[in-house]
Design an enzyme around this catalytic site. Sequence first.
Site, PDB file in Angstrom:
ATOM      1  N   TYR A 146      -3.191   7.213  -3.808  1.00 13.03           N
ATOM      2  CA  TYR A 146      -4.141   6.630  -4.836  1.00 13.03           C
ATOM      3  C   TYR A 146      -4.860   7.762  -5.744  1.00 13.03           C
ATOM      4  CZ  TYR A 146      -4.227   1.839  -3.205  1.00 13.03           C
ATOM      5  OH  TYR A 146      -3.817   0.335  -2.886  1.00 13.03           O
ATOM      6  N   LYS A 195       3.230   7.138   9.526  1.00  4.81           N
ATOM      7  CA  LYS A 195       4.789   7.035   9.328  1.00  4.81           C
ATOM      8  C   LYS A 195       5.049   8.638   9.708  1.00  4.81           C
ATOM      9  CE  LYS A 195       8.815   5.150   8.132  1.00  4.81           C
ATOM     10  NZ  LYS A 195       9.283   4.177   9.066  1.00  4.81           N
ATOM     11  N   ASP A 227       5.591   0.494   9.898  1.00 10.20           N
ATOM     12  CA  ASP A 227       6.581  -0.467   9.890  1.00 10.20           C
ATOM     13  C   ASP A 227       6.518  -1.744  11.083  1.00 10.20           C
ATOM     14  OD1 ASP A 227       7.628   1.455  10.974  1.00 10.20           O
ATOM     15  OD2 ASP A 227       9.981   1.020  10.509  1.00 10.20           O
ATOM     16  N   ASP A 251      -4.106  -0.491   2.528  1.00 14.57           N
ATOM     17  CA  ASP A 251      -4.272  -1.739   1.458  1.00 14.57           C
ATOM     18  C   ASP A 251      -3.481  -2.646   1.815  1.00 14.57           C
ATOM     19  OD1 ASP A 251      -4.645  -2.705  -1.183  1.00 14.57           O
ATOM     20  OD2 ASP A 251      -2.480  -1.880  -1.656  1.00 14.57           O
ATOM     21  N   ASP A 255      -4.304  -6.562   3.670  1.00 15.87           N
ATOM     22  CA  ASP A 255      -3.700  -8.200   2.814  1.00 15.87           C
ATOM     23  C   ASP A 255      -2.884  -8.919   3.996  1.00 15.87           C
ATOM     24  OD1 ASP A 255      -4.948  -7.400   0.293  1.00 15.87           O
ATOM     25  OD2 ASP A 255      -3.170  -8.109  -0.718  1.00 15.87           O
TER      26      ASP A 255
HETATM   27  C1  IPM Z   1      -7.826  -3.456  -2.808  1.00 18.03           C
HETATM   28  C2  IPM Z   1      -7.185  -3.626  -4.011  1.00 18.03           C
HETATM   29  C3  IPM Z   1      -7.239  -2.469  -4.907  1.00 18.03           C
HETATM   30  C4  IPM Z   1      -6.559  -1.530  -3.948  1.00 18.03           C
HETATM   31  C5  IPM Z   1      -6.907  -2.504  -6.087  1.00 18.03           C
HETATM   32  C6  IPM Z   1      -7.641  -3.641  -7.143  1.00 18.03           C
HETATM   33  C7  IPM Z   1      -6.844  -1.420  -6.914  1.00 18.03           C
HETATM   34  O1  IPM Z   1      -6.018  -4.187  -3.801  1.00 18.03           O
HETATM   35  O2  IPM Z   1      -9.093  -3.273  -2.566  1.00 18.03           O
HETATM   36  O3  IPM Z   1      -7.339  -3.745  -1.570  1.00 18.03           O
HETATM   37  O4  IPM Z   1      -5.442  -1.326  -4.064  1.00 18.03           O
HETATM   38  O5  IPM Z   1      -7.346  -0.699  -3.414  1.00 18.03           O
HETATM   39 MG    MG Z   2      -5.441  -4.671  -1.667  1.00 17.76          MG
END
Ligand code: IPM
Ligand code: MG
Length: 361
Positions: A146, A195, A227, A251, A255
Amino acid sequence: MEMKIGVIKGDGIGPEIVEEAMKVLDRIAEVYGHSISYTQLLMGGVSIDVNGVPLTDETLEEAKGCDAVLMGSIGGDAKTSPWYQLEPSKRPEAGLLALRKGLNLFANLRPAMLYPELKGACPLKEEIADRGFDMMIMRELTGGLYFGKRSTQTENGVTVARDELTYSEDEIRRIARRGFDIAMKRRKKVTSVDKANVLDSSRLWRKVTEEVAADYPEVQLENMLVDNCAMQLVKDPAQFDVILTENMFGDILSDEASMVTGSIGMLPSASLNETKFGLYEPSGGSAPDIAGKGIANPIATILSAAMMLRFSFDLDREADAVEAAVSEVLKEGYRTIDIMSEGMNQIGTKEMGDLISSHIR
Ligand code: IPM
Ligand code: MG
């Protein structure tokens, strides 16, 4: 206690859900005798509309002057919003990254748990959901891909894009310590995800994490390849306590973990630095498709405010009161549309905030 709280309402459903979290905080202040002052801060798309950039230096400085920041969500629909016609460094997300970096928020805590009341929302097989799960994803938030150098250029007539992935041992050590500290307060297990079969940065991650583990003899450390972790999250999420991982993997895995709960509208998060300061926001996005309709689930933001009370202000009793109020309202059968199921009572954003506030004792 006097609390100086910065508020980033942001875009999409952000303003609606933050409003409800402030309602709950105000109720806490009233019941427990605290005083809160709010400073409104512009970040994301709204800041682009007003200031031309997603985060101004002045706003960053103002944020630094607060004890903690409560945030809704930022960003719009990438296909239709004019914000996404801008170059990447001027888009809403760039404001969030600049805020994380500018406030040195290297430790991102994302709990993912299955609420007993919402088991039906879990997309996994019943036998897996029945075992329940409660994990804390600790994501490194200010390093790695990032924040590495990037470029897109033409080399010998061919376009080449680069993103650099760098981690220093110090960056790894400080997030690993946080991970083990949190594990000590939980079930004393850390799964460090990397990884290491391919990446040098992962091999360093593993080495440093193992060094840190030596200082926490009570905590069990397990190393897992990313993975495999992606598979294990759907196969057997109950095995996880703290998942410790770098920025990009965190990240993606966070999710995935939130999806597995089936109720992303319930999940809070905290981003912390070395001090008591923190940025607190729901794990979900700005959901522009339902913005302004009064149907968004404010619970993740309300629970983020609870995390703020706990981590930035050491107000455990007050944080417990918020969490208990949320559980009670769920037990009584109230649901926003995203977590609605048969036989429950569907309500909107405001009613949910009102109900939770009225359950604060
Ligand atoms: C999160 C989001 C952010 C990230 C984006 C919006 C830049 O997906 O907070 O997980 O990737 O960190
Ligand atoms: Mg995210």
